[in-house]
Design an enzyme around this catalytic site. Structure first.
Site, PDB file in Angstrom:
ATOM      1  N   LYS A 119       0.861  -1.179   0.000  1.00 28.99           N
ATOM      2  CA  LYS A 119       0.000   0.000   0.000  1.00 28.99           C
ATOM      3  C   LYS A 119       0.898   1.230   0.000  1.00 28.99           C
ATOM      4  CE  LYS A 119      -3.869   2.104   2.526  1.00 28.99           C
ATOM      5  NZ  LYS A 119      -4.769   2.007   3.700  1.00 28.99           N
ATOM      6  N   SER A 161      -9.795   2.107   2.883  1.00 35.89           N
ATOM      7  CA  SER A 161      -8.908   2.854   2.018  1.00 35.89           C
ATOM      8  C   SER A 161      -7.882   1.988   1.276  1.00 35.89           C
ATOM      9  CB  SER A 161      -8.145   3.886   2.853  1.00 35.89           C
ATOM     10  OG  SER A 161      -7.269   3.241   3.747  1.00 35.89           O
ATOM     11  N   SER A 179     -10.180  -0.159   7.049  1.00 32.78           N
ATOM     12  CA  SER A 179      -9.536  -0.029   5.740  1.00 32.78           C
ATOM     13  C   SER A 179      -8.866  -1.291   5.203  1.00 32.78           C
ATOM     14  CB  SER A 179      -8.516   1.106   5.771  1.00 32.78           C
ATOM     15  OG  SER A 179      -9.161   2.346   5.711  1.00 32.78           O
TER      16      SER A 179
END
Lengths: 487, 95
Positions: free
Chosen positions: A75, A150, A174
């Protein structure tokens, strides 16, 4: 063809030289080249660095590490030395990290090959991956729908078979929510289990790194390499990390026999979509069939979670994001006339709308005259929510619930209505506030879109979560389904 | 709970966010909606409840006061918007 082998099998084949790291890396890079234009899961790709690293592993320089040659994506919230780390923001579009996050360092030491950095909501603020400066990510199961957020890029990349595992971070859901929306397995460990060093801070008392993969078994292998005490993170917990994969293997199919699983009635009340409820009930039926004892429990302060979170997380964010001032790194506005102008225009132009909204909510709730009514009050309700869980875990070993009220919504559907986006997080926020470990496990489909089963365990019981998910995945195949067009 | 544009302007100033009038107006509506949701906290009975700052109620760990290797200033300044001779440059502060 996507590769159906588990990470353990891949690592075994790589170690035995039945497969080369270069071949495997090329296989996934080809899939990225073929599919990512449609999905937009990666902000940065590192093809040549990945090939070089894979070649070095094949040459034996990294041999003997547990994940030698296994491809991974990070990420874009995790700092990667020499590679842009944008956090999904214009503010960090030009930021090339000068050091590696502990998570990145440990996974590299375990032998993984980094294929790229995954797309995300800006500064991890969002539940749809639509707030990214680099554009929305699309859900591989239906590209008109969001992948969740997210960590949406990580979840969608694993779902589309472009990488066998990816890292993520979970502040209010997330990891679990995009895992549910994309039909992959995701784990958010206990707060403090995985180092936050080099993971760009959003809300420091909530942020926790974790991972996505196809199965619980794969998650166990990746989490093993990530978890553990880190001197450089003052909230990292000094506590031994159990051997997760060994725990799965030892307990195997009988894992759920005699286990008490609590269903919090607040998570099954009004608001849960009926078709999703049927999927969750069927999954719980499977737990029962495997010997689990199902009991109803109550988490009475659940309804306070959204309010509590949307005071505390923005408050912490407004403080954490004060560091982006256009002076030392990141975006700087053109031709500032004075220092004040430099700060305000750099931040006005560098941050997107959702981030600005949250910074302002945070600045407001922390400001003189409002601190007690909002921030201090929310810290107290946070304790009530955490207590609900400790009371529940006196009675049950595990909690099972839906991750979301409904499957992935359409792109654009909630973007103009922040409040409806926030309310959508109601089932994932409580465990984040309590710092508990949680997972999302693929449990079925509604209209072709995946539904995730949420599992929560007591603090530091990641083994129990992974074991339960693994046992469930022995008799179901939801986790091995592939979206059409990405087989 | 609704926020006036003046209040939003003040919060934006506190947060050093340069916003134009249209943005201020939009944010006033959005922030008011958000504060309306969080207002439900008022109803919770928190008598005798201690605030929770850390989810595990742990205090921040202290490390030994020992020197550790640091990365070079050059590495960090290579990514800065404006530097000269090892210092970060900003617009003139003192006339």
């Amino acid at each position: 063809m996507s590769d159906e082998r588990s990470i353990r099998q891949l690592a075994g084949d790589l170690a035995a030289k039945r497969l080369s790291a270069v071949e495997l890396t090329d296989h996934f890079l080809k899939r990225i080249a073929a599919h990512d234009e449609r999905l937009n899961t990666l902000i940065s790709r590192s093809e040549s660095a990945a090939r070089e690293r894979a070649a070095a592993i094949d040459a034996g320089t990294d041999a003997g590490t547990p994940l030698a040659g296994v491809p991974i994506a990070h990420k874009d919230i995790f700092c990667t030395r020499g590679v842009r780390t944008s956090c999904g923001s214009r503010m960090l579009d030009n930021f090339v990290a000068p050091y590696d996050a502990t998570v990145v360092e440990r996974l590299a030491a375990a032998g993984t090959v980094t294929l790229g950095k995954t797309n995300m909501d800006e500064f991890a603020m969002g539940s749809s991956n639509e707030t990214s400066f680099y554009g929305a990510v699309r859900n591989p199961w239906n590209t008109d729908h969001v992948p969740g957020g997210s960590s949406g890029g990580s979840a969608a990349a694993v779902a589309a078979g472009m990488v066998p595992a990816a890292t993520g971070s979970d502040t209010g859901g997330s990891i679990r929510q995009p895992a549910a929306f994309c039909g992959v397995t995701g784990i958010k460990p206990t707060y403090g289990r995985v180092s936050r060093y080099g993971m760009i801070a959003f809300a420091s008392s909530l942020d926790q790194g974790g991972c996505f993969a196809r199965s619980a078994e794969d998650c166990a292998a990746v989490l093993q390499a990530m978890a553990g005490f880190d001197e450089r993170d003052s909230t990292s917990v000094e506590r031994a990390v159990p051997d997760y994969s060994a725990a799965l293997a030892a307990q195997g199919d009988d894992f759920l026999k005699g286990m008490k699983v609590g269903l919090p009635k607040e998570y099954f009340a009004e608001g849960l979509d009926n078709a999703s409820r049927e999927v969750i009930n069927a999954a719980i039926g499977e737990f029962e069939a495997r010997g689990a004892e199902i009991v109803e429990i109550t988490l009475p302060h659940t309804e306070l979670a959204v309010s509590t979170y949307y005071v505390l997380a923005p408050a912490e964010a407004s403080s954490n994001l004060a560091r982006f001032d256009g002076v030392r790194y990141g975006y700087r506005c053109d031709n500032p006339v004075d220092l004040e102008d430099l700060y305000t225009r750099s931040r006005g132009e560098g941050f997107g709308r959702e981030v600005q909204r949250r910074i302002m909510v945070g600045a407001y709730v922390l400001s003189a005259g409002y601190y007690d009514a909002y921030y201090l009050k929310a810290q107290k309700t946070r304790r009530l929510i955490a207590r609900d869980f400790s009371d529940a875990f006196d009675k049950v070993d595990l909690i099972a619930a839906p991750v979301t009220q409904a499957p992935a919504f359409k792109l654009g559907e909630k973007l103009d209505d922040p409040v409806s986006m926030y309310l959508n997080d109601v089932y994932t926020l409580p465990a984040s506030l309590a710092g508990l470990p949680g997972m999302s496990v693929p449990a079925g489909f509604v209209d072709g879109l995946p539904v995730g089963l949420q599992l929560l365990a007591p603090w530091f019981e990641e083994s129990r979560l992974l074991g339960a998910a693994h046992a469930y995945q022995q008799s179901t195949d939801w986790h091995s389904k592939r979206p059409a067009g990405f087989e | 709970m609704s926020l006036s544009e003046e209040q939003v302007r003040n919060v934006a100033r506190l947060a050093r966010l340069g916003l134009d009038d249209d943005q201020i107006a939009e944010y006033a509506g959005e922030l008011s909606n958000i504060l309306e949701v969080v207002a439900s906290l008022e109803q919770a009975d928190t008598t005798d409840v201690e605030p929770m700052a850390h989810p595990l109620d742990l205090a921040a760990r202290l490390r030994a006061d020992a020197a550790v290797a640091v990365q070079s200033r050059d590495d960090f300044q290579a990514i800065a918007p404006a530097v000269a001779e090892g210092v970060y440059l900003v617009p003139k502060v003192i006339e």
